[in-house]
Enzyme design. Sequence first.
Site, PDB file in Angstrom:
ATOM      1  N   CYS A   1      46.102  34.478  53.488  1.00 35.50           N
ATOM      2  CA  CYS A   1      44.722  34.394  53.957  1.00 35.50           C
ATOM      3  C   CYS A   1      44.226  32.940  53.955  1.00 35.50           C
ATOM      4  O   CYS A   1      44.696  32.144  54.755  1.00 35.50           O
ATOM      5  CB  CYS A   1      43.835  35.316  53.125  1.00 35.50           C
ATOM      6  SG  CYS A   1      42.289  35.682  53.951  1.00 35.50           S
ATOM      7  N   TYR A   2      43.327  32.552  53.060  1.00 34.04           N
ATOM      8  CA  TYR A   2      42.911  31.140  53.019  1.00 34.04           C
ATOM      9  C   TYR A   2      44.139  30.250  52.819  1.00 34.04           C
ATOM     10  O   TYR A   2      44.236  29.154  53.393  1.00 34.04           O
ATOM     11  CB  TYR A   2      41.908  30.917  51.876  1.00 34.04           C
ATOM     12  CG  TYR A   2      41.495  29.466  51.755  1.00 34.04           C
ATOM     13  CD1 TYR A   2      40.476  28.949  52.535  1.00 34.04           C
ATOM     14  CD2 TYR A   2      42.164  28.605  50.873  1.00 34.04           C
ATOM     15  CE1 TYR A   2      40.121  27.611  52.449  1.00 34.04           C
ATOM     16  CE2 TYR A   2      41.818  27.269  50.780  1.00 34.04           C
ATOM     17  CZ  TYR A   2      40.793  26.777  51.568  1.00 34.04           C
ATOM     18  OH  TYR A   2      40.444  25.459  51.484  1.00 34.04           O
TER      19      TYR A   2
ATOM     20  N   GLY B   1      40.973  32.840  49.348  1.00 37.18           N
ATOM     21  CA  GLY B   1      39.806  32.206  48.741  1.00 37.18           C
ATOM     22  C   GLY B   1      38.631  32.255  49.683  1.00 37.18           C
ATOM     23  O   GLY B   1      38.795  32.478  50.887  1.00 37.18           O
TER      24      GLY B   1
ATOM     25  N   ASP C   1      45.930  46.188  21.598  1.00 32.99           N
ATOM     26  CA  ASP C   1      46.245  44.756  21.693  1.00 32.99           C
ATOM     27  C   ASP C   1      46.492  44.127  20.324  1.00 32.99           C
ATOM     28  O   ASP C   1      47.513  43.466  20.116  1.00 32.99           O
ATOM     29  CB  ASP C   1      45.120  44.006  22.416  1.00 32.99           C
ATOM     30  CG  ASP C   1      44.815  44.605  23.770  1.00 32.99           C
ATOM     31  OD1 ASP C   1      45.663  45.366  24.268  1.00 32.99           O
ATOM     32  OD2 ASP C   1      43.744  44.336  24.319  1.00 32.99           O
TER      33      ASP C   1
ATOM     34  N   HIS D   1      46.248  40.463  53.011  1.00 32.54           N
ATOM     35  CA  HIS D   1      46.508  40.443  51.561  1.00 32.54           C
ATOM     36  C   HIS D   1      47.591  41.468  51.203  1.00 32.54           C
ATOM     37  O   HIS D   1      47.287  42.650  51.018  1.00 32.54           O
ATOM     38  CB  HIS D   1      45.222  40.773  50.792  1.00 32.54           C
ATOM     39  CG  HIS D   1      44.216  39.671  50.841  1.00 32.54           C
ATOM     40  ND1 HIS D   1      44.205  38.634  49.942  1.00 32.54           N
ATOM     41  CD2 HIS D   1      43.199  39.422  51.704  1.00 32.54           C
ATOM     42  CE1 HIS D   1      43.227  37.809  50.229  1.00 32.54           C
ATOM     43  NE2 HIS D   1      42.602  38.259  51.308  1.00 32.54           N
TER      44      HIS D   1
ATOM     45  N   LYS E   1      47.513  44.302  30.544  1.00 32.57           N
ATOM     46  CA  LYS E   1      47.420  45.447  29.626  1.00 32.57           C
ATOM     47  C   LYS E   1      48.671  46.338  29.666  1.00 32.57           C
ATOM     48  O   LYS E   1      49.197  46.733  28.629  1.00 32.57           O
ATOM     49  CB  LYS E   1      46.182  46.264  29.995  1.00 32.57           C
ATOM     50  CG  LYS E   1      45.858  47.370  29.020  1.00 32.57           C
ATOM     51  CD  LYS E   1      44.966  46.844  27.939  1.00 32.57           C
ATOM     52  CE  LYS E   1      44.613  47.911  26.927  1.00 32.57           C
ATOM     53  NZ  LYS E   1      43.812  47.332  25.838  1.00 32.57           N
TER      54      LYS E   1
ATOM     55  N   SER F   1      47.187  45.584  17.601  1.00 28.64           N
ATOM     56  CA  SER F   1      48.326  46.241  16.934  1.00 28.64           C
ATOM     57  C   SER F   1      49.643  45.672  17.428  1.00 28.64           C
ATOM     58  O   SER F   1      50.543  45.368  16.636  1.00 28.64           O
ATOM     59  CB  SER F   1      48.315  47.751  17.200  1.00 28.64           C
ATOM     60  OG  SER F   1      47.119  48.307  16.736  1.00 28.64           O
TER      61      SER F   1
ATOM     62  N   GLU G   1      48.944  41.879  48.419  1.00 30.04           N
ATOM     63  CA  GLU G   1      48.890  42.257  47.001  1.00 30.04           C
ATOM     64  C   GLU G   1      48.016  43.466  46.719  1.00 30.04           C
ATOM     65  O   GLU G   1      48.077  44.035  45.637  1.00 30.04           O
ATOM     66  CB  GLU G   1      48.413  41.068  46.152  1.00 30.04           C
ATOM     67  CG  GLU G   1      47.021  40.534  46.465  1.00 30.04           C
ATOM     68  CD  GLU G   1      47.012  39.534  47.624  1.00 30.04           C
ATOM     69  OE1 GLU G   1      47.997  39.503  48.387  1.00 30.04           O
ATOM     70  OE2 GLU G   1      46.024  38.816  47.778  1.00 30.04           O
TER      71      GLU G   1
END
Length: 520
Positions: free
Chosen positions: A86-87, A59, A234, A177, A376, A236, A179
């Site tokens: 991190c933060y 953050g 989406d 990080h 997605k 569908s 990720e």
Amino acid sequence: MTNTSHDRLLIIDFGSQVTQLIARRLRELNVYCEIHPFQKVTEEFLAEFSPKAVIFSGGPASVIDASSPRPPTSVFDLGIPILGICYGQQVMMQMLGGKVERGHGTAEFGRAFVTPEESDLLLLKGWFDSGREQVWMSHGDHVSEIAPGFKVFGTSPNAPYAITADTARNFYAVQFHPEVHHTPNGSKLYENFVRMAGFTGDWTMGAYKDEAIRKIREQVGDKKVICGLSGGVDSSVAAVLIHEAIGDQLTCVFVDHGLLRQGEAEEVVTMFRDHYNMPLIHADEQDLFLGELDGQFDPETKRKIIGRLFIDVFQKHAAEVGGAKFLAQGTLYPDVIESVSFSGGPSVTIKSHHNVGGLPEKMGLKLVEPLRELFKDEVRALGLELGLPDSFIGRHPFPGPGLAIRCPGEITREKLEILRKADAVFIDQIRKHGLYDEIWQAFVAILPVRTVGVMGDGRTYDFACALRAVTSVDGMTADYYPFSHEFLGETATRIINEVQGINRVTYDITSKPPGTIEWE
Ligand code: XMP
């Protein structure tokens, strides 16, 4: 909060730009997780959520500021593994008795290399095989003294406490990080963390599907549901899932506004009505939309007309269903995720790009949003699980206002017809060259300009068009696709030969930003 029978991991969001990526990494490991902003995570919330593990995100705040965000202290008494990033690392250290100092020359942004201090940490299984690991740092403050009980397991030149852990309490803290893609081995770290926490990786699409069907039945009971079907992935997938749950209690409304691509209306109607046997209202409203758009040049005016008419038309046809109590939408997780604001208290950013926005209140409908927890690519995986064809699932996104925003200036039937043909040739070329899946979105825009050309022995005075093809991860930023000159030449020749009305083809090489993907 979602009612799920799976073990869950809680990500407390302190406002990092990349918090969503933590969720992605975890879901790739078949772990169910939810992101919640720190303001919402109270002691009571924790008790109700009952996480099996917690991650503190990064953050932008500084823990040195008294008003900076904190998790409730009770999180440390839950007896479950916690990972601070991190933060999140700094807040953990400070709350547990360590010290954090401002940068003063130790700020670190970008690539760094971490080397091991001690090697017997389960979190680091599969790390440091080649001596060091590349990581992505982005910090101003740094931990200057670790909390009692912690030991150092990895350091970087500017972060002596890059990896620390209190193994007795299962608390882990990293300055970088894991990720992001620039920490290439980062997923391994998350994998080790969730395995240590006892997650079995049972959150599969098959399991999700069964649970989603159960929840839809529970929510809807014997009431009727309507769904605006756009032909996009989406809506569908949402429609097929809901149909599997409640059958003919669902009616879809497909509005053809005359701004669809070649063959699109037929494809959608055939697939859903004939293949899936879904009750489907095919609202052919081309005259209405094109009539009201006649003579309009301004992009925003055009968009507003389309938005307004769409709601009117949808409402009109939905009334035919009679007594519907629910509206189904293909809202995804990135659309609903709450972001964190430090200046003005909690701020909820909801990207409402859905065409039926505003309708639920107007019509007194409740929402059914079975894809709210998915990204997605997970929606695509669910679509495959539900038996939707690969070719349909992999379709490029297509905007609600359709070809209108690819036809700068006045929209005429003649221009739309030319545009449809040119677009079909371009997409055919991309498919033939095996490039479709590498490209996020590709289309043709017809330009409001005629140019002089020569074909055979004659002079032509026809429209110019622009090809647009971009790569992107989420549509927020994009780069133009680097076609070969041969491909571009061949495509231009085909369009000019096969599409009457175009005599000049250009390729749009603008990235986003500063451009946008669509032309309007
Ligand atoms: P831009 O042009 O803003 O587009 O770079 C980013 C992505 O969003 C799509 N787009 C829309 N989708 N309704 C939609 O459903 C809209 O009004 C709309 N406008 C843009 C665009 O196709 C691209 O994928």
